[in-house]
Design a protein around this motif. Structure first.
Motif, PDB file in Angstrom:
ATOM      1  N   THR A 218     -17.292 -19.914  27.109  1.00 14.48           N
ATOM      2  CA  THR A 218     -16.374 -19.071  26.477  1.00 14.48           C
ATOM      3  C   THR A 218     -16.883 -17.924  25.861  1.00 14.48           C
ATOM      4  O   THR A 218     -17.900 -18.013  25.404  1.00 14.48           O
ATOM      5  CB  THR A 218     -15.189 -19.724  25.689  1.00 14.48           C
ATOM      6  N   PHE A 219     -16.066 -16.914  25.405  1.00 12.20           N
ATOM      7  CA  PHE A 219     -16.252 -15.769  24.738  1.00 12.20           C
ATOM      8  C   PHE A 219     -15.067 -15.211  23.847  1.00 12.20           C
ATOM      9  O   PHE A 219     -13.960 -15.694  24.083  1.00 12.20           O
ATOM     10  CB  PHE A 219     -16.952 -14.682  25.489  1.00 12.20           C
ATOM     11  N   ARG A 220     -15.222 -14.677  22.877  1.00 17.35           N
ATOM     12  CA  ARG A 220     -14.300 -13.681  22.297  1.00 17.35           C
ATOM     13  C   ARG A 220     -14.229 -12.323  22.349  1.00 17.35           C
ATOM     14  O   ARG A 220     -15.277 -11.683  22.410  1.00 17.35           O
ATOM     15  CB  ARG A 220     -14.482 -14.075  20.609  1.00 17.35           C
ATOM     16  N   HIS A 221     -12.992 -11.858  22.302  1.00 16.19           N
ATOM     17  CA  HIS A 221     -12.835 -10.346  22.336  1.00 16.19           C
ATOM     18  C   HIS A 221     -11.738 -10.178  21.392  1.00 16.19           C
ATOM     19  O   HIS A 221     -10.794 -10.930  21.203  1.00 16.19           O
ATOM     20  CB  HIS A 221     -12.597  -9.766  23.625  1.00 16.19           C
ATOM     21  N   LEU A 222     -11.510  -8.683  20.768  1.00 19.17           N
ATOM     22  CA  LEU A 222     -10.710  -8.537  19.958  1.00 19.17           C
ATOM     23  C   LEU A 222      -9.292  -7.798  20.439  1.00 19.17           C
ATOM     24  O   LEU A 222      -9.726  -7.251  21.742  1.00 19.17           O
ATOM     25  CB  LEU A 222     -11.181  -7.342  19.014  1.00 19.17           C
ATOM     26  N   ILE A 223      -8.346  -8.004  19.994  1.00 17.55           N
ATOM     27  CA  ILE A 223      -7.090  -7.229  20.414  1.00 17.55           C
ATOM     28  C   ILE A 223      -6.470  -6.359  19.164  1.00 17.55           C
ATOM     29  O   ILE A 223      -5.238  -6.052  19.687  1.00 17.55           O
ATOM     30  CB  ILE A 223      -6.146  -8.361  21.053  1.00 17.55           C
ATOM     31  N   ASP A 224      -7.366  -6.375  18.286  1.00 13.47           N
ATOM     32  CA  ASP A 224      -6.665  -5.372  17.441  1.00 13.47           C
ATOM     33  C   ASP A 224      -7.865  -4.774  16.517  1.00 13.47           C
ATOM     34  O   ASP A 224      -8.833  -5.403  16.386  1.00 13.47           O
ATOM     35  CB  ASP A 224      -5.496  -6.008  16.530  1.00 13.47           C
ATOM     36  N   ASN A 225      -7.623  -3.775  15.716  1.00 13.38           N
ATOM     37  CA  ASN A 225      -8.572  -3.345  14.799  1.00 13.38           C
ATOM     38  C   ASN A 225      -8.953  -4.594  13.673  1.00 13.38           C
ATOM     39  O   ASN A 225      -8.031  -4.865  12.870  1.00 13.38           O
ATOM     40  CB  ASN A 225      -7.936  -1.954  13.979  1.00 13.38           C
ATOM     41  N   PRO A 226     -10.035  -4.703  13.343  1.00 14.30           N
ATOM     42  CA  PRO A 226     -10.601  -5.597  12.506  1.00 14.30           C
ATOM     43  C   PRO A 226     -10.490  -5.177  11.030  1.00 14.30           C
ATOM     44  O   PRO A 226     -10.500  -5.723  10.109  1.00 14.30           O
ATOM     45  CB  PRO A 226     -12.050  -6.049  12.747  1.00 14.30           C
ATOM     46  N   ASN A 227     -10.312  -3.931  10.878  1.00 16.35           N
ATOM     47  CA  ASN A 227     -10.280  -2.935   9.789  1.00 16.35           C
ATOM     48  C   ASN A 227     -11.274  -3.297   8.872  1.00 16.35           C
ATOM     49  O   ASN A 227     -11.385  -3.332   7.610  1.00 16.35           O
ATOM     50  CB  ASN A 227      -8.892  -3.337   8.889  1.00 16.35           C
ATOM     51  N   PHE A 228     -12.524  -3.000   9.366  1.00 17.43           N
ATOM     52  CA  PHE A 228     -13.747  -2.896   8.653  1.00 17.43           C
ATOM     53  C   PHE A 228     -14.320  -1.612   8.609  1.00 17.43           C
ATOM     54  O   PHE A 228     -13.922  -0.823   9.510  1.00 17.43           O
ATOM     55  CB  PHE A 228     -14.816  -3.770   9.484  1.00 17.43           C
ATOM     56  N   LEU A 229     -15.070  -1.187   7.456  1.00 16.70           N
ATOM     57  CA  LEU A 229     -15.742   0.070   7.423  1.00 16.70           C
ATOM     58  C   LEU A 229     -17.072  -0.278   7.290  1.00 16.70           C
ATOM     59  O   LEU A 229     -17.616  -0.900   6.860  1.00 16.70           O
ATOM     60  CB  LEU A 229     -15.106   1.012   6.344  1.00 16.70           C
TER      61      LEU A 229
END
Length: 272
Positions: A218-229
């Motif tokens: 399995t792997f992970r992917h984002l679906i929204d902005n993690p809001n990191f700078l």
């Protein structure tokens, strides 16, 4: 285990380039650092090693993007590390931690990308979000998530091995703005987990026999902005809760170098 510091993954974004300064999206374009960027990363190296924020004898591996700006940053940051210590650090060039491939958006500003997409009839229901929508003729978020999941699995596998052997292990990752923010988000399991479905053949993304390939189901992917700078030249510290490789965590605050007896408040360390 309490006598050794918890392993850490220290992420470093490359120093300033002309396009990071202007805000242009820089994926495959192989720009060098600006004069300011060179001085910026020299000062960073002097600070983190001069004040022992990072003990160079604890660095086991450095993983770097193949782009010139990342590899130049590695060399500059390590300039003050004594040769006898530097020779013990394995530097691995890994395509999996390259920057997002922006496709049609390479070299553009965010405002220009928004206008371009609007001219193509996109984003009529909601604004463009690279973390969800990816880039036209570039990478999807699923493609970026898969390769960064692979990279994280290798780092955490090395950390597990070093912890079992009682070896202090700081692993540094030198890469880019989007890639490292994405990497950090996946480190502590943001986004969604999906099956690989045969999408994870053994990749020829690095060449180092001491770094085991870790197959993924399995792997992970984002679906929204993690809001990191993470500004050019910025550094972040990823580690683990309770000294457990199974509990990856983000180091938000506190001293950059935390002695094991202070770490004990987060684990089950028995002190004499």
């Amino acid at each position: 285990m309490g006598s050794q510091p918890t392993p850490r993954c220290i992420i470093v974004r490359h120093g300033q380039t002309e396009w990071s300064k202007s805000g242009q999206y820089t994926g495959l374009t192989d720009l060098p650092l600006t004069e300011f960027g060179v001085g910026q990363m020299r000062r960073t190296g002097q600070a983190i090693f001069g004040y022992k924020f990072i003990d160079p004898s604890h660095i086991t591996y450095i993983f770097t993007s193949p782009r010139k700006r990342a590899r130049q940053t590695v060399d500059l940051v390590l300039e003050t590390v004594p040769a006898q210590l530097k020779k013990n650090i394995r530097i691995v060039v890994d395509e999996d931690i390259r920057e997002w491939e922006y496709g049609d958006y390479e070299g553009l500003l965010t405002s220009e990308i928004v206008s371009l997409r609007k001219s193509r009839g996109l984003d009529q229901e909601c604004p463009w979000n690279i973390w969800r929508d990816g880039c036209e003729n570039g990478e999807t978020t699923q493609e970026v998530g898969l390769r960064l999941s692979r990279a994280i699995a290798r780092v955490q596998n090395l950390h597990r091995k070093h912890q079992e052997e009682g070896i202090p292990s700081d692993i540094m990752v030198f890469a880019h703005g989007h890639a490292l923010r994405y990497f950090a988000a996946l480190w502590f399991k943001m986004g969604v987990e999906v099956p690989c479905d045969g999408k994870d053949p053994i990749p020829a993304t690095y060449n180092d026999p001491t770094v085991p390939y870790v197959p993924l189901t399995t792997f992970r992917h984002l679906i929204d902005n993690p809001n990191f700078l993470l500004d050019a030249g910025g550094i972040g510290v990823l580690s683990y809760s309770h000294h457990s490789i199974e509990e990856p965590a983000l180091t938000l605050a506190g001293s950059f170098v935390c002695p094991p007896e202070e770490e004990s408040q987060h684990g089950d360390v028995k002190l004499a």
